[in-house]
Write an enzyme that holds these catalytic residues in place. Sequence first.
Site, PDB file in Angstrom:
ATOM      1  N   GLU A  22       0.831  -1.213   0.000  1.00 19.82           N
ATOM      2  CA  GLU A  22       0.000   0.000   0.000  1.00 19.82           C
ATOM      3  C   GLU A  22       0.866   1.264   0.000  1.00 19.82           C
ATOM      4  O   GLU A  22       0.577   2.226  -0.698  1.00 19.82           O
ATOM      5  CB  GLU A  22      -0.919   0.021   1.227  1.00 19.82           C
ATOM      6  N   CYS A 188     -15.730   1.012 -20.282  1.00 18.76           N
ATOM      7  CA  CYS A 188     -17.065   0.787 -19.716  1.00 18.76           C
ATOM      8  C   CYS A 188     -17.708  -0.492 -20.242  1.00 18.76           C
ATOM      9  O   CYS A 188     -18.463  -1.154 -19.528  1.00 18.76           O
ATOM     10  CB  CYS A 188     -17.963   1.988 -20.007  1.00 18.76           C
ATOM     11  N   CYS A 191     -16.913  -3.323 -18.052  1.00 20.15           N
ATOM     12  CA  CYS A 191     -17.007  -3.043 -16.612  1.00 20.15           C
ATOM     13  C   CYS A 191     -18.139  -3.822 -15.946  1.00 20.15           C
ATOM     14  O   CYS A 191     -19.281  -3.790 -16.389  1.00 20.15           O
ATOM     15  CB  CYS A 191     -17.225  -1.550 -16.412  1.00 20.15           C
TER      16      CYS A 191
HETATM   17 FE1  SF4 Z   1     -17.307   3.044 -16.959  1.00 16.98          FE
HETATM   18 FE2  SF4 Z   1     -17.379   1.183 -15.050  1.00 16.98          FE
HETATM   19 FE3  SF4 Z   1     -16.020   3.406 -14.670  1.00 16.98          FE
HETATM   20 FE4  SF4 Z   1     -18.669   3.475 -14.751  1.00 16.98          FE
HETATM   21  S1  SF4 Z   1     -17.401   2.452 -13.221  1.00 16.98           S
HETATM   22  S2  SF4 Z   1     -17.278   4.899 -15.727  1.00 16.98           S
HETATM   23  S3  SF4 Z   1     -19.093   1.910 -16.275  1.00 16.98           S
HETATM   24  S4  SF4 Z   1     -15.563   1.845 -16.209  1.00 16.98           S
END
Ligand code: SF4
Length: 340
Positions: A22, A188, A191
């Site tokens: 860490e 995304c 994700c």
């Molecule tokens: Fe994109 Fe996931 Fe980040 Fe949201 S949390 S901005 S869906 S990568």
Amino acid sequence: MHGRNNLPWQNTRDAYRVWLSEIMLQQTQVATVLAYYTRFLQRFSTVTDLAAAGQDEVLALWSGLGYYSRARHLHRCAQDVIALHGGLFPRTAEQLQTLPGVGRSTAAAIASLCFGERVAILDGNVKRVLARVLGFSADLAQSANERALWSMATELLPTQNFLRTMPRYTQGLMDLGATICSARQPQCLLCPVQGLCRAFAEGEPGKYPVKSRKIKRSAQALSLLWAHKGDGSVWLEKRPTPGVWGGLYCLPVFESDDALKAFLPQHVQARLEPLPRFLHVLTHKDLYLSPWMARFRPNQAVPKGVIAGAGEGAWFSPSQWPALGLPAPIRRLLVQAACA
Ligand code: SF4
């Protein structure tokens, strides 16, 4: 299964190893930390070994990782764990925060990963993930807004079976911030929390987090005296703390070429040779460094750098350099010259 599971500090609940990782990962990328982490553990396999080491050896092993106050705190923290906690890291975030160099988020990471405490982390990566998922648009430069995000982070924590759920939740959030939800190019479509994410729904992940205060960069020109003797040894002196390269050994530093020359006796000035100037970039500052080489006679001392508080100096032979804590650009300079 999402996330990374193969980093050497994962899949362990050993607080010493988690704490070490860490601290190293603060302001440093995983790829850089890997080699340092392995070397540190080879030399200091327990917190007792680290506490018993000399500060110079710790700084030498840290050399090149930057932010040297981390290494000094690391060493003091190990000594406190031995002296004040019987050689065992405290088990709560509240107690962990009393150790040198351990802030609120680092303490929470150790307590949740190692001891299953229900406590929220909020380092830079996690702030970004949570601000995006929650669509948190308040300015995080204001501490009241940061506190609000911290409260929301706490509300989102698992509510049962903490020994099992907290390490997984914390590790997952850290991995998401370090890999998929990156600052510039969040992936995304890969994700796992896309369905929950406000920023994704709005189509604007880059809008979050909001932080108005920017780091103000500065620049400084410094001159370095590279004093050497016929046997290859170089005069190095300890840098004052706090300050740039605090606690490390360095060529004597002067505020200008004129200041450097003024400190040298006439007969040494006459032999001074300028070396190519180079730029060293720190996070907040650009350093323009001008090295000057001068040959000294055996037994001749070198005047201290004019930067206030410079520490003691001595002649060090090339065989001693590897064991010294040296700033990365100074080490490179010396090694290049030795190999030339
Ligand atoms: Fe994109 Fe996931 Fe980040 Fe949201 S949390 S901005 S869906 S990568």
